[in-house]
Scaffold this active site. Structure first.
Site, short mmCIF file in Angstrom:
data_model
loop_
_atom_site.label_atom_id
_atom_site.label_comp_id
_atom_site.label_asym_id
_atom_site.label_seq_id
_atom_site.Cartn_x
_atom_site.Cartn_y
_atom_site.Cartn_z
N VAL A 256 -4.83 -124.51 95.12
CA VAL A 256 -5.70 -125.52 94.52
C VAL A 256 -6.27 -124.96 93.22
O VAL A 256 -6.75 -123.83 93.18
CB VAL A 256 -6.84 -125.90 95.47
CG1 VAL A 256 -7.70 -126.98 94.84
CG2 VAL A 256 -6.28 -126.41 96.78
N GLY B 130 0.06 -124.36 99.77
CA GLY B 130 0.02 -124.47 98.33
C GLY B 130 -1.27 -123.88 97.77
O GLY B 130 -1.99 -123.18 98.47
N ASP C 107 -7.22 -131.63 111.87
CA ASP C 107 -7.51 -130.29 111.34
C ASP C 107 -8.95 -130.22 110.82
O ASP C 107 -9.21 -129.76 109.72
CB ASP C 107 -6.51 -129.96 110.22
CG ASP C 107 -6.38 -128.46 110.00
OD1 ASP C 107 -6.90 -127.70 110.87
OD2 ASP C 107 -5.79 -128.07 109.00
N ILE D 296 -8.70 -121.98 92.60
CA ILE D 296 -9.92 -121.95 93.39
C ILE D 296 -9.64 -121.85 94.87
O ILE D 296 -10.56 -121.74 95.68
CB ILE D 296 -10.83 -123.17 93.10
CG1 ILE D 296 -10.04 -124.47 93.20
CG2 ILE D 296 -11.48 -123.03 91.72
CD1 ILE D 296 -10.91 -125.70 93.10
N GLY D 297 -8.40 -121.89 95.28
CA GLY D 297 -8.10 -121.76 96.70
C GLY D 297 -6.62 -121.62 96.88
O GLY D 297 -5.83 -122.04 96.05
N LYS E 33 -4.22 -129.92 93.97
CA LYS E 33 -3.59 -129.18 95.05
C LYS E 33 -2.08 -129.25 94.84
O LYS E 33 -1.47 -130.30 94.95
CB LYS E 33 -3.98 -129.81 96.39
CG LYS E 33 -3.34 -129.16 97.59
CD LYS E 33 -4.00 -129.71 98.84
CE LYS E 33 -3.30 -129.33 100.11
NZ LYS E 33 -3.94 -129.98 101.26
N GLY F 50 -3.54 -121.46 100.08
CA GLY F 50 -3.16 -121.50 101.48
C GLY F 50 -1.66 -121.47 101.51
O GLY F 50 -1.02 -121.42 100.47
#
Ligand SMILES: *[C@@H]1O[C@H](CO)[C@@H](O)[C@H](O)[C@H]1NC(C)=O
Ligand SMILES: *[C@@H]1O[C@H](CO)[C@@H](O)[C@H](O)[C@H]1NC(C)=O
Ligand SMILES: *[C@@H]1O[C@H](CO)[C@@H](O)[C@H](O)[C@H]1NC(C)=O
Ligand SMILES: *[C@@H]1O[C@H](CO)[C@@H](O)[C@H](O)[C@H]1NC(C)=O
Ligand SMILES: *[C@@H]1O[C@H](CO)[C@@H](O)[C@H](O)[C@H]1NC(C)=O
Ligand SMILES: *[C@@H]1O[C@H](CO)[C@@H](O)[C@H](O)[C@H]1NC(C)=O
Ligand SMILES: *[C@@H]1O[C@H](CO)[C@@H](O)[C@H](O)[C@H]1NC(C)=O
Ligand SMILES: *[C@@H]1O[C@H](CO)[C@@H](O)[C@H](O)[C@H]1NC(C)=O
Ligand SMILES: *[C@@H]1O[C@H](CO)[C@@H](O)[C@H](O)[C@H]1NC(C)=O
Ligand SMILES: *[C@@H]1O[C@H](CO)[C@@H](O)[C@H](O)[C@H]1NC(C)=O
Ligand SMILES: *[C@@H]1O[C@H](CO)[C@@H](O)[C@H](O)[C@H]1NC(C)=O
Ligand SMILES: *[C@@H]1O[C@H](CO)[C@@H](O)[C@H](O)[C@H]1NC(C)=O
Length: 817
Positions: free
Chosen positions: A637, A635, A757, A629-630, A652, A632
């Site tokens: 997710v 790493g 962040d 689902i994600g 994650k 970056g």
């Protein structure tokens, strides 16, 4: 007739009293081999036959190095290189020794004409093709054709070489053609015994029978297959059998029990089987082999239990090796009777039970290898009785309890491996008595307490491993004196204090001190100039060192000025941002909830559910693309469903190859385990382990947020369609949620924390569209609170990733989840 008479005296040169019968028999043999017709001119012929046989040999062999250059007519053939003639009859070639001459090609059949040959050593060349018929070599005693590329079978004609004592054809590509053929060879060997007895050969070759010459049959390293013939048990004069490195199948014949003179039996690396107690009968039978010294059955297919009768094997047995089988059950304590044992290797089996009852009795042992089994119970203190032992390998078992201090009694151990067990307690200081150690491995146990000091006299040690224990205290200074060391691994412990500068002396080593609690400055000279040789990851109290370590510089300024520096660099922008959010908060008069109840000081490990790599792999369908689902650079997710606890989660997984990912994981764990708030993305658990291929695996498990992140709501990312809309109320409520949690982080969570962040993609929305702040990968505690700072804020400065709320340096590990 003269030649024949001469020849027989040659054969009988060491006879004290002539044995008439023997002489007659030998004579008739010689007559047979020469043929009656050639007797008159035997003297002349002998010269020429041997010579022409040799010349023929030379003509057929390839001699790339010119090793046979001296084999020409200008020199007498008895002086040719590798050729030996009889002492009484200089014309007769008795030995041909061409070992290691670099010869290749076929072996000329003419060799079979050199009728007085007693030694033929063609070993260690590249001869190929078949072994020629050697039927006329009736005097041959010693045949060494090992280390060549010979094919086919051992010629039937060898059965005529009735004086053969040694057949070494190991390391070729020979294969048995038929069982019938094989039994013929064995029968011949048996026949030979009868023949020798009738001739009284022992009396003739008195010298050998005194000296105890060995009768050996060495067939190792060929392609022999099928069963070992039972009839071999009749060859009772045999001293040594080496059938290793073939593909013999079936059982070890019980008839071996009849080999009363057997000293060494090597059946290693075959496919011999034993599956029930009956198939282990050979061991019982072999209790009659009273001269047996070496028994090697390693790397076969032996299953089942070692019988009790092992304790009744020969009292002169010095070596038992049964590694790499599938033997199960306990080692019979009767093995303790084998008082002469020097080597016991039972590694890589399924053996279980304790070793308490027997190990201390084997006081002559030099080499004990029990690793890779399922042994349990303690390492008995009686192990200190093995004063002669040099190698003790007990790794990868389930031994428990303390390391016995009696290990200090061992007089000359060089290798001690107790790794991968369940050993507990302290490392006994007596271990530092073992100054001759070359290899010491105590890793992957449950050892605790401090590492004893006093290693200054270990001048030979090359490998020292104590990784993956619970060791505390500081690294002993004396490790710096280990001049021969090339591997020092103390990783994954709880060692604290500073790195002793003495370690800089370990110039030619690799040093792994990662995942400890070391603090202070990293030395900058010696081995510490080499960032490849030294691992220091996961010691968040370390600073300084050469630049390659990427550690924060050590503070040179006073605490006070450092603190004000932080205030300026960190707090001002943060407060500016916060006041903005607080303003929104007050304008819309929303209720603040009590925050006290969210405080928590939970620790990872105890109050969080334990999940394994397999749990996570299962829940995310093996981290499949469809669950992604994600993504970056720190790493990926994945969405998944955990079984225990039963819930939807987002996993994650950190990409540890990325610089900063490791740190990001630690930072997030540190932050999330100490804070909790309703607008913080709550962590379910963390998982730091190795995956199924042995690679380090780190993941954080969060509650799954069905509505994704704010970024996707603000920017129409879904195929350019504005399928997500936020009305003003929603937007304000989200701002309030975030203001609330920021306020908590900065003021009320006990240990002020800067997120570093904050950006829309790190704000997640639950099913009620409540905003939750996530991703603490680069969060910081203020340096002046709590214990040792997790990296110094001053060096890192204010940082974040693209799109985040305050300006500053970019982290190398960008996270756009
Ligand atoms: C014969 O061998 C000897 C010794 O290697 C060598 O000196 C001589 O030159 C050889 N003669 C011939 C004709 O090859
Ligand atoms: C053959 O043998 C005789 C003696 O028996 C010897 O003198 C002669 O040199 C030998 N010939 C060769 C070529 O070696
Ligand atoms: C053959 O010669 C080598 C040395 O060149 C020696 O080591 C080996 O023992 C000899 N073989 C026999 C059977 O005497
Ligand atoms: C062996 O010697 C005989 C003569 O004695 C000869 O006829 C035969 O060809 C020789 N064999 C080989 C293989 O050289
Ligand atoms: C046969 O020769 C090989 C290679 O030269 C050697 O290693 C081996 O020990 C020899 N065999 C015997 C029984 O002497
Ligand atoms: C053994 O030797 C005898 C006489 O030299 C011969 O007749 C017989 O064929 C030989 N056997 C083999 C198997 O070569
Ligand atoms: C058998 O194989 C092992 C391992 O490759 C080797 O060390 C050994 O020398 C071999 N022995 C023989 C007789 O081929
Ligand atoms: C060898 O032993 C077997 C039994 O293992 C026996 O049947 C056979 O007769 C024996 N052969 C000789 C030649 O003694
Ligand atoms: C045991 O092994 C033998 C061969 O060694 C085989 O014939 C037999 O079927 C095996 N028995 C079992 C129960 O596997
Ligand atoms: C050992 O040998 C004796 C006779 O030599 C025999 O009676 C006995 O059965 C043998 N034992 C085994 C275990 O084979
Ligand atoms: C070992 O031998 C002794 C007699 O020498 C006997 O009493 C004992 O039962 C034997 N044990 C086994 C396990 O065969
Ligand atoms: C072995 O050591 C223990 C103490 O650890 C001692 O009691 C025992 O007598 C020793 N056994 C032998 C055979 O030396």
């Amino acid at each position: 007739m003269a030649a024949a008479a001469n020849a027989s005296t040659e054969g009988l040169m060491s006879v004290n009293q002539p044995v008439k019968l023997t002489m007659l028999m030998l004579l008739s043999l010689l007559l047979l081999s020469y043929g009656v017709g050639s007797i008159q001119c035997a003297t002349v012929l002998a010269n020429n036959t041997d010579m022409s046989a040799l010349l023929d040999f030379r003509a057929i062999a390839n001699d790339p190095t010119g090793a046979l250059g001296s084999w020409n007519s200008s020199i007498h053939y008895c002086k040719w290189r590798g050729v030996t003639c009889g002492s009484k009859h200089p014309e007769q070639v008795t030995a041909l020794n061409l070992t290691g001459y670099g010869l290749s090609g076929p072996i000329a059949a003419s060799v079979g004409n050199i009728s007085f040959l007693h030694t033929l050593d063609l070993s260690n060349n590249q001869f190929s093709g078949q072994i020629p018929s050697l039927s006329n070599l009736q005097k041959m005693q010693f045949l060494n054709l090992s280390f060549n590329s010979l094919e086919g079978h051992i010629p039937d004609s060898l059965t005529n070489c009735s004086n053969l004592r040694l057949i070494d054809v190991s390391r070729n590509s020979l294969e048995a053609i038929s069982l019938a053929y094989k039994s013929y060879v064995w029968d011949t060997i048996i026949y030979r015994e009868a023949f020798q007895k009738s001739l009284g050969i022992c009396q003739i070759y008195r010298y050998y029978c005194w000296v105890g010459i060995s009768y050996q049959i060495l067939l190792g390293g060929n392609k022999f297959e099928g069963h070992i013939p039972t009839s071999l048990g009749n060859a009772s004069w045999l001293n040594q059998i080496d059938f290793s490195n073939n593909t013999f199948t079936g059982q070890v014949p019980s008839s071996f029990g009849k080999l009363k003179n057997l000293r060494s039996l090597n059946l290693e690396r075959n496919s011999l089987e034993a599956n029930d107690s009956q198939s282990w009968d050979f061991l019982y039978a072999m209790t009659n082999c009273s001269s047996l010294q070496v028994l090697s059955l390693s790397l076969n297919q032996l299953r089942g239990y070692i019988p009790n009768s092992i304790g009744n094997l020969s009292s002169v047995l010095v070596q038992i090796t049964m590694s790499g089988n599938m033997i199960s059950g306990v080692v019979p304590p009767s093995i303790g009777n084998l008082q002469s044992l020097i080597q016991l290797t039972l590694d890589e089996n399924n053996l279980s039970g304790t070793i308490e009852e027997w190990v201390g009795k084997l006081t002559q042992l030099q080499n004990l290898n029990l690793q890779l089994n399922h042994f349990t119970g303690p390492i008995p203190s009686s192990i200190g009785n093995l004063t002669q032992v040099t190698k003790v390998l007990l790794g990868t078992n389930q031994f428990e309890g303390p390391i016995p201090s009696t290990l200090g009694n061992l007089e000359r151990p060089t290798v001690l491996d107790l790794s991968q067990n369940n050993l507990q307690g302290n490392i006994p200081p007596e271990i530092t008595y073992l100054e001759e150690l070359f290899y010491l491995d105590l890793s992957s146990n449950k050892l605790s307490g401090e590492i004893p000091d006093g290693w200054g006299k270990f001048q030979s040690i090359q490998t020292l491993q104590m990784a993956q224990n619970f060791l505390t205290g500081s690294i002993p200074q004396s490790f710096g004196k280990l001049e021969s060391l090339n591997t020092l691994n103390l990783s994954y412990n709880s060692l604290s204090g500073v790195i002793p500068t003495a370690l800089t002396a370990l110039q030619s080593s690799t040093i792994d001190l990662s995942y400890n609690r070391l603090q202070g400055g990293i030395p900058t000279n010696g081995i510490f100039e080499n960032t490849i040789a030294v691992s220091l990851n996961g010691n968040w109290g370390l600073c300084g060192g050469v630049t390659g370590f990427h550690m924060p510089p050590c503070p040179h300024v006073s605490e006070r000025s450092k603190r004000s520096y932080y205030l300026i660099r960190v707090l001002i922008p943060t407060f500016g941002f916060m006041s903005l959010l607080l303003l929104v908060y007050f304008l819309f008069l929303l209720k603040k909830r009590s925050r006290k109840s969210y405080l928590s000081s939970q620790d990872f490990g105890e109050n969080f559910p334990k999940v394994s790599y397999n749990d996570l792999a299962q829940s995310t369908r093996n981290f499949s693309e469809s669950n992604l689902i994600g993504k970056g650079s720190c790493g990926s997710v994945y969405r998944g469903r955990l079984k225990e606890p039963d819930m939807e989660v987002a996993v994650k997984v950190f990409n540890l190859e990325m610089r900063g990912a490791e740190r990001s994981f630690i930072s997030e764990c540190e932050t999330l385990r100490s804070i909790q708030h309703r607008n913080l993305l709550s962590i379910v658990t963390a998982c730091s382990t190795v995956d199924n291929t042995g690679n380090v695996f780190k993941a954080l498990v969060y509650e799954f947020m069905p509505n994704g992140n704010l970024d996707t709501w603000l920017h129409y990312k879904q195929d350019g369609k504005a399928n997500k809309r936020l009305d003003l109320n929603r937007r304000i409520s989200i701002a309030v949620n975030i203001a609330d949690v920021m306020d908590y982080l900065h003021h009320d969570c006990g240990r002020p924390t800067v997120h570093c962040d904050l950006k829309p993609s790190n704000i997640l929305l639950n099913d009620e569209m409540t905003a939750l702040l996530g991703d603490f990968g680069i969060a910081k505690f203020y340096a002046d609170y709590g214990p040792a700072p997790r990296g110094s804020v001053s060096s890192v400065g204010v940082k974040g990733t693209i799109g985040y709320i305050a300006p500053g340096k970019f982290n190398t590990c960008l996270d756009h989840l």
